[in-house]
Motif scaffolding. Structure first.
Motif, PDB file in Angstrom:
ATOM      1  N   ASP A  57       0.812  -1.222   0.000  1.00 51.36           N
ATOM      2  CA  ASP A  57       0.000   0.000   0.000  1.00 51.36           C
ATOM      3  C   ASP A  57       0.841   1.266   0.000  1.00 51.36           C
ATOM      4  N   GLY A  58       2.164   1.122  -0.051  1.00 51.73           N
ATOM      5  CA  GLY A  58       3.048   2.277  -0.137  1.00 51.73           C
ATOM      6  C   GLY A  58       3.574   2.786   1.187  1.00 51.73           C
ATOM      7  N   THR A  59       3.108   2.244   2.302  1.00 55.24           N
ATOM      8  CA  THR A  59       3.611   2.689   3.598  1.00 55.24           C
ATOM      9  C   THR A  59       5.005   2.117   3.851  1.00 55.24           C
ATOM     10  N   GLU A  60       5.827   2.914   4.524  1.00 52.64           N
ATOM     11  CA  GLU A  60       7.194   2.516   4.845  1.00 52.64           C
ATOM     12  C   GLU A  60       7.349   2.378   6.350  1.00 52.64           C
ATOM     13  N   GLU A  61       8.187   1.448   6.768  1.00 53.69           N
ATOM     14  CA  GLU A  61       8.473   1.296   8.184  1.00 53.69           C
ATOM     15  C   GLU A  61       9.878   0.741   8.364  1.00 53.69           C
ATOM     16  N   SER A  62      10.514   1.169   9.438  1.00 53.34           N
ATOM     17  CA  SER A  62      11.798   0.607   9.828  1.00 53.34           C
ATOM     18  C   SER A  62      11.505  -0.611  10.689  1.00 53.34           C
ATOM     19  N   VAL A  63      11.901  -1.794  10.224  1.00 50.89           N
ATOM     20  CA  VAL A  63      11.415  -3.030  10.840  1.00 50.89           C
ATOM     21  C   VAL A  63      12.224  -3.472  12.047  1.00 50.89           C
ATOM     22  N   ALA A  86       9.193 -14.141   0.347  1.00 48.41           N
ATOM     23  CA  ALA A  86       7.774 -14.123   0.679  1.00 48.41           C
ATOM     24  C   ALA A  86       7.306 -15.549   0.937  1.00 48.41           C
ATOM     25  N   ARG A  87       6.336 -15.695   1.834  1.00 48.82           N
ATOM     26  CA  ARG A  87       5.774 -17.010   2.143  1.00 48.82           C
ATOM     27  C   ARG A  87       4.253 -16.928   2.106  1.00 48.82           C
ATOM     28  N   GLU A  88       3.620 -18.024   1.751  1.00 53.18           N
ATOM     29  CA  GLU A  88       2.165 -18.037   1.680  1.00 53.18           C
ATOM     30  C   GLU A  88       1.534 -17.797   3.043  1.00 53.18           C
ATOM     31  N   ARG A  89       2.191 -18.292   4.088  1.00 54.68           N
ATOM     32  CA  ARG A  89       1.679 -18.099   5.432  1.00 54.68           C
ATOM     33  C   ARG A  89       2.778 -17.584   6.342  1.00 54.68           C
ATOM     34  N   GLY A  90       2.393 -16.708   7.247  1.00 45.96           N
ATOM     35  CA  GLY A  90       3.346 -16.218   8.241  1.00 45.96           C
ATOM     36  C   GLY A  90       4.092 -14.970   7.855  1.00 45.96           C
ATOM     37  N   GLY A  91       3.867 -14.463   6.645  1.00 51.11           N
ATOM     38  CA  GLY A  91       4.583 -13.267   6.227  1.00 51.11           C
ATOM     39  C   GLY A  91       5.991 -13.576   5.767  1.00 51.11           C
ATOM     40  N   TYR A 105      21.214 -13.445  11.303  1.00 52.24           N
ATOM     41  CA  TYR A 105      19.976 -13.636  12.059  1.00 52.24           C
ATOM     42  C   TYR A 105      18.813 -13.917  11.115  1.00 52.24           C
ATOM     43  N   ALA A 106      17.825 -14.642  11.613  1.00 55.23           N
ATOM     44  CA  ALA A 106      16.553 -14.826  10.915  1.00 55.23           C
ATOM     45  C   ALA A 106      15.491 -14.007  11.638  1.00 55.23           C
ATOM     46  N   PHE A 107      14.585 -13.422  10.868  1.00 53.47           N
ATOM     47  CA  PHE A 107      13.578 -12.525  11.437  1.00 53.47           C
ATOM     48  C   PHE A 107      12.267 -12.717  10.694  1.00 53.47           C
ATOM     49  N   GLU A 108      11.190 -12.863  11.450  1.00 49.63           N
ATOM     50  CA  GLU A 108       9.847 -13.006  10.880  1.00 49.63           C
ATOM     51  C   GLU A 108       8.995 -11.854  11.404  1.00 49.63           C
ATOM     52  N   PRO A 109       8.989 -10.732  10.701  1.00 48.15           N
ATOM     53  CA  PRO A 109       8.371  -9.513  11.249  1.00 48.15           C
ATOM     54  C   PRO A 109       6.873  -9.625  11.463  1.00 48.15           C
ATOM     55  N   ASP A 110       6.192 -10.522  10.738  1.00 48.09           N
ATOM     56  CA  ASP A 110       4.738 -10.627  10.864  1.00 48.09           C
ATOM     57  C   ASP A 110       4.304 -11.781  11.759  1.00 48.09           C
ATOM     58  N   ALA A 111       5.242 -12.475  12.385  1.00 43.32           N
ATOM     59  CA  ALA A 111       4.891 -13.603  13.250  1.00 43.32           C
ATOM     60  C   ALA A 111       4.162 -13.103  14.493  1.00 43.32           C
ATOM     61  N   PRO A 112       3.215 -13.878  15.009  1.00 39.76           N
ATOM     62  CA  PRO A 112       2.484 -13.467  16.218  1.00 39.76           C
ATOM     63  C   PRO A 112       3.432 -13.179  17.370  1.00 39.76           C
ATOM     64  N   GLY A 113       3.166 -12.088  18.045  1.00 40.50           N
ATOM     65  CA  GLY A 113       3.983 -11.734  19.193  1.00 40.50           C
ATOM     66  C   GLY A 113       5.257 -11.005  18.856  1.00 40.50           C
ATOM     67  N   SER A 114       5.494 -10.771  17.559  1.00 44.90           N
ATOM     68  CA  SER A 114       6.688 -10.051  17.117  1.00 44.90           C
ATOM     69  C   SER A 114       7.959 -10.565  17.786  1.00 44.90           C
ATOM     70  N   PRO A 115       8.297 -11.827  17.554  1.00 41.04           N
ATOM     71  CA  PRO A 115       9.503 -12.388  18.190  1.00 41.04           C
ATOM     72  C   PRO A 115      10.765 -11.676  17.718  1.00 41.04           C
ATOM     73  N   ALA A 116      11.757 -11.650  18.585  1.00 44.80           N
ATOM     74  CA  ALA A 116      13.031 -11.016  18.250  1.00 44.80           C
ATOM     75  C   ALA A 116      13.775 -11.852  17.219  1.00 44.80           C
ATOM     76  N   PRO A 117      14.670 -11.250  16.471  1.00 42.48           N
ATOM     77  CA  PRO A 117      15.495 -12.016  15.544  1.00 42.48           C
ATOM     78  C   PRO A 117      16.244 -13.127  16.271  1.00 42.48           C
ATOM     79  N   ARG A 118      16.383 -14.267  15.621  1.00 43.88           N
ATOM     80  CA  ARG A 118      17.086 -15.403  16.231  1.00 43.88           C
ATOM     81  C   ARG A 118      18.385 -15.652  15.467  1.00 43.88           C
ATOM     82  N   PRO A 119      19.485 -15.910  16.160  1.00 44.08           N
ATOM     83  CA  PRO A 119      20.778 -16.103  15.487  1.00 44.08           C
ATOM     84  C   PRO A 119      20.824 -17.415  14.722  1.00 44.08           C
ATOM     85  N   LEU A 120      21.463 -17.357  13.575  1.00 47.91           N
ATOM     86  CA  LEU A 120      21.673 -18.546  12.752  1.00 47.91           C
ATOM     87  C   LEU A 120      23.122 -19.010  12.769  1.00 47.91           C
TER      88      LEU A 120
END
Length: 660
Positions: A57-63, A86-91, A105-120
């Motif tokens: 929709d054109g909105t920008e955010e610092s994730v 992109a993924r079909e589910r989970g963002g 790090y791996a990061f799932e910004p749209d996951a429930p609860g906004s979990p912190a990035p996890r180290p890989l």
């Protein structure tokens, strides 16, 4: 009506704080499904780089909030620090490198609860640790492929590099052995790992000391086994005197590469039996690989290829590889970053012009329409205060061409007294295998709007003008660059554009070397600004820098064992007794590329000789200033040096104490 005011004493709305707040630009644009992501600098947040997401929709955010800093330190200059899918589910799934610990790090910004990035990836206690760049997500394989840089000791050259696969399940976060090394380790440097669309082949670029990637690289190819290992590694393009700057798989499975085998970085299709040029032109379709992951071209699903190309200034074009036809995108932009990405019919890049800063631009190849979609330029002041560049070609020693951008001083509020000529500062760019882009730079406007002209010199050795122009500096660093800058300065004075008695020179990194070498070898300049420079060639060549450039001088000056006297006679540190002009020396104390030790030795050699000078050293800054307070202090000090040296009484002139 414009007030009559001497050059250099003009009031300007472009202050150092404004210039600092607009320093840096978006980088590493990429498509994540229908979204576009990129990194941006945050000078006011300690110089970190933020990851920005543009939604559909054109909105920008610092994730990622501070202090997350999305920036790699591979070969110290870094490279592409993130990737997304992109993924079909989970963002979306995002992987990124954080500057503080260099872990992936791996990061799932749209996951429930906004979990912190996890180290890989794990930490390493050895030397500079484990570093990563150019992540390529292969979710079906459960891996992310990267360039791995691993330090094996405390010395800057105790390092190994591989193409490696990191599991996405986090199993390598505490277990180094879970990282699969893919390339065979035959070469010291690797970059540009790419998996073919069918997953059966992998391509990457490799090279070894003493070459730099713009001197000679190899395009390597391997078969990928069912177990995901590399087999039958071989070289399919490039060599000691041919630079392959980038390689990509087209959607039909053909391999495309940018090589300078004809004297210019052009595009080729690399087949099993032949290498076919796609658009043979005397212009560049790639550039020097200073940062791993730069992309000058990107294939589209239609078979077309988006390309950044030009001589000097660059354009975004769409190339038909079957016919060689090239059509440029509409728009005002004169400089495109090597940051192309494609998604369906869209091309995303980062571009600027002399009237606008770098923006994120999208081209729809189906309609031919180009538009700004992110980091949109907004004039912070009336653009009447911006300089109007002149693209000039000067004649240097032996009749050689010298390319430059000349920015005359201008203000709508002021005019100089009749008969007065303006002071000019010659800007020597860094690299030196690089060039000055034709873009709006508020640091330049800071000076020109006060009545001080600027001339950026793309001296011999600069990129953008073919390999022959680039090779002019081989064995001649400290000679050709110094002569070319002096030729431009003298020409401006001879033609009545600049005041011969009020010429200055400035530069950072390799440009700092050129500025210092100019002050020790000529009396042309009234003063100079030397920023995080090389000052001692012998010290630099004997372990005084990082691994990437540790053999750079073999090409720029010559092997030390064969040319020791050349190293001594050209080094500003060895010629410090020749400097008579005032100078300002600026240095980051955390710089591992041009360490502060060289500055300290240079100052000791100058001390007590009656030469006015100032030294500003900044804690927490490395090679290239990133913090707003640092940039403000440095820019104001530079202006103060010129004002004091040129005899200018400027309003609100910043304080700078010059010692002797």
């Amino acid at each position: 009506m414009a007030a009559t005011t001497p050059y250099g004493a003009w009031r300007s709305p472009i202050g150092a704080a404004l210039a600092a707040s607009h320093d840096g630009h978006p980088e590493y644009a990429g498509a994540v499904g229908d979204e576009v992501w990129w990194t941006v600098p945050r000078p006011g947040e300690g110089g970190r780089r933020a990851l920005v997401r543009r939604r559909v929709d054109g909105t920008e955010e610092s994730v990622l909030p501070a202090p997350w800093n999305v920036r790699s330190r591979v070969v110290e200059y870094g490279g592409l620090p993130w990737a997304g899918a992109a993924r079909e589910r989970g963002g979306p799934l995002i992987v990124f490198v954080d500057f503080s610990d260099q872990r992936l790090y791996a990061f799932e910004p749209d996951a429930p609860g906004s979990p912190a990035p996890r180290p890989l990836t794990p930490l390493s206690p050895v030397g500079g640790g484990l570093r990563w760049a150019e992540p390529q997500l292969h979710t079906a394989r459960g891996e992310v492929w990267c360039v791995l840089e691993e330090f094996t000791g405390e010395a800057p050259t105790d390092v190994r590099r591989r193409v490696a696969a990191v599991p996405l399940d986090g199993s390598a976060a505490t277990d180094r052995s879970a990282v699969r090394e893919l390339s065979d380790g035959r070469h010291r440097f690797v970059a540009n790992p790419r998996l073919s669309p069918d997953g059966t082949r992998a391509a990457w670029i490799a090279w070894d000391h003493p070459r730099m990637p713009w001197d000679g690289t190899e395009l390597r190819l391997a078969d990928v086994t069912a177990e995901g290992a590399f087999a039958r590694e071989r070289t399919v393009l490039g060599g000691p005197s041919e630079s392959v700057a980038q390689a990509e798989w087209a959607h039909d499975g053909s391999l495309l590469a940018a090589s300078d085998r004809n004297g210019w970085w052009n595009l080729y299709r690399v087949g099993p039996d032949e290498v076919t040029p796609l658009c043979a032109r005397e212009e560049e379709f790639a550039g020097p690989l200073w940062k791993f992951g730069w992309r000058w071209f990107a294939p589209l699903p239609t078979g077309l290829v988006a390309v950044v190309h030009g001589r000097g200034a660059t354009s975004l074009g769409i190339l038909d590889p079957e016919t060689g036809d090239l059509c440029d995108a509409p728009g005002p932009w004169t400089e495109w970053e090597p940051s192309l990405a494609t998604e369906d019919t869209r091309v995303v890049g980062v571009a600027a012009s002399p009237r606008s800063a770098y923006e994120v631009v999208e081209l729809d190849t189906a309609t031919g329409h180009a538009r700004v979609i992110g980091a949109e330029h907004r004039d912070p002041v009336d653009p009447a205060y911006y300089p109007e560049p002149q693209i000039r070609t000067f004649t240097g020693p032996e009749g050689r061409e010298i390319h430059a951008h000349v920015y005359p001083p201008y203000s709508p509020d002021h005019a100089a007294p009749g008969g007065e000529l303006p002071p000019y500062v010659i800007w020597a760019h860094g690299g030196p295998t690089s060039r000055a882009p034709l873009v709006l730079d508020l640091e330049i406007a800071y000076f020109t709007s006060r009545g001080i002209g600027v001339a950026e010199v793309n001296y011999g050795g600069s990129t953008g003008y073919g390999r022959a122009y680039r090779d002019r500096l081989r064995g001649q660093w400290g000679v050709v660059d110094v002569e070319d800058c002096a030729a431009v300065a003298s020409a401006l004075a001879d033609e009545g554009t600049a005041d011969r008695d009020r010429l200055a020179i400035r530069g950072g990194s390799a440009g700092g070397w050129t500025a210092a070498a100019s002050l020790t070898s000529t009396d042309l300049y009234a003063c100079g600004t030397i920023i995080y420079p090389v000052l001692d060639l012998e010290g630099w060549a004997r372990g005084g820098t990082h691994d990437f450039e540790s053999r750079y001088l073999d090409g720029l000056v010559g092997p030390l064992a064969e040319h020791a006297e050349r190293y001594r006679s050209r080094s500003p540190l060895r010629q410090a007794d020749r400097i008579t002009a005032p100078f300002l020396l600026l240095q980051g104390l955390d710089d591992v590329i041009c360490p502060p030790e060289q500055c300290e030795r240079f100052l000791a050699a100058v001390a007590g000789r009656g030469v006015p000078h100032a030294y500003l050293a900044f804690e927490g800054e490395g090679h290239g200033f990133r913090r707003a307070d640092t940039m403000i202090r440095a820019l104001e000090a530079e202006f103060s040096l010129y004002a004091q040296t040129f005899g200018i009484t400027a309003p609100d002139m910043p304080a700078l104490a010059l010692v002797r």
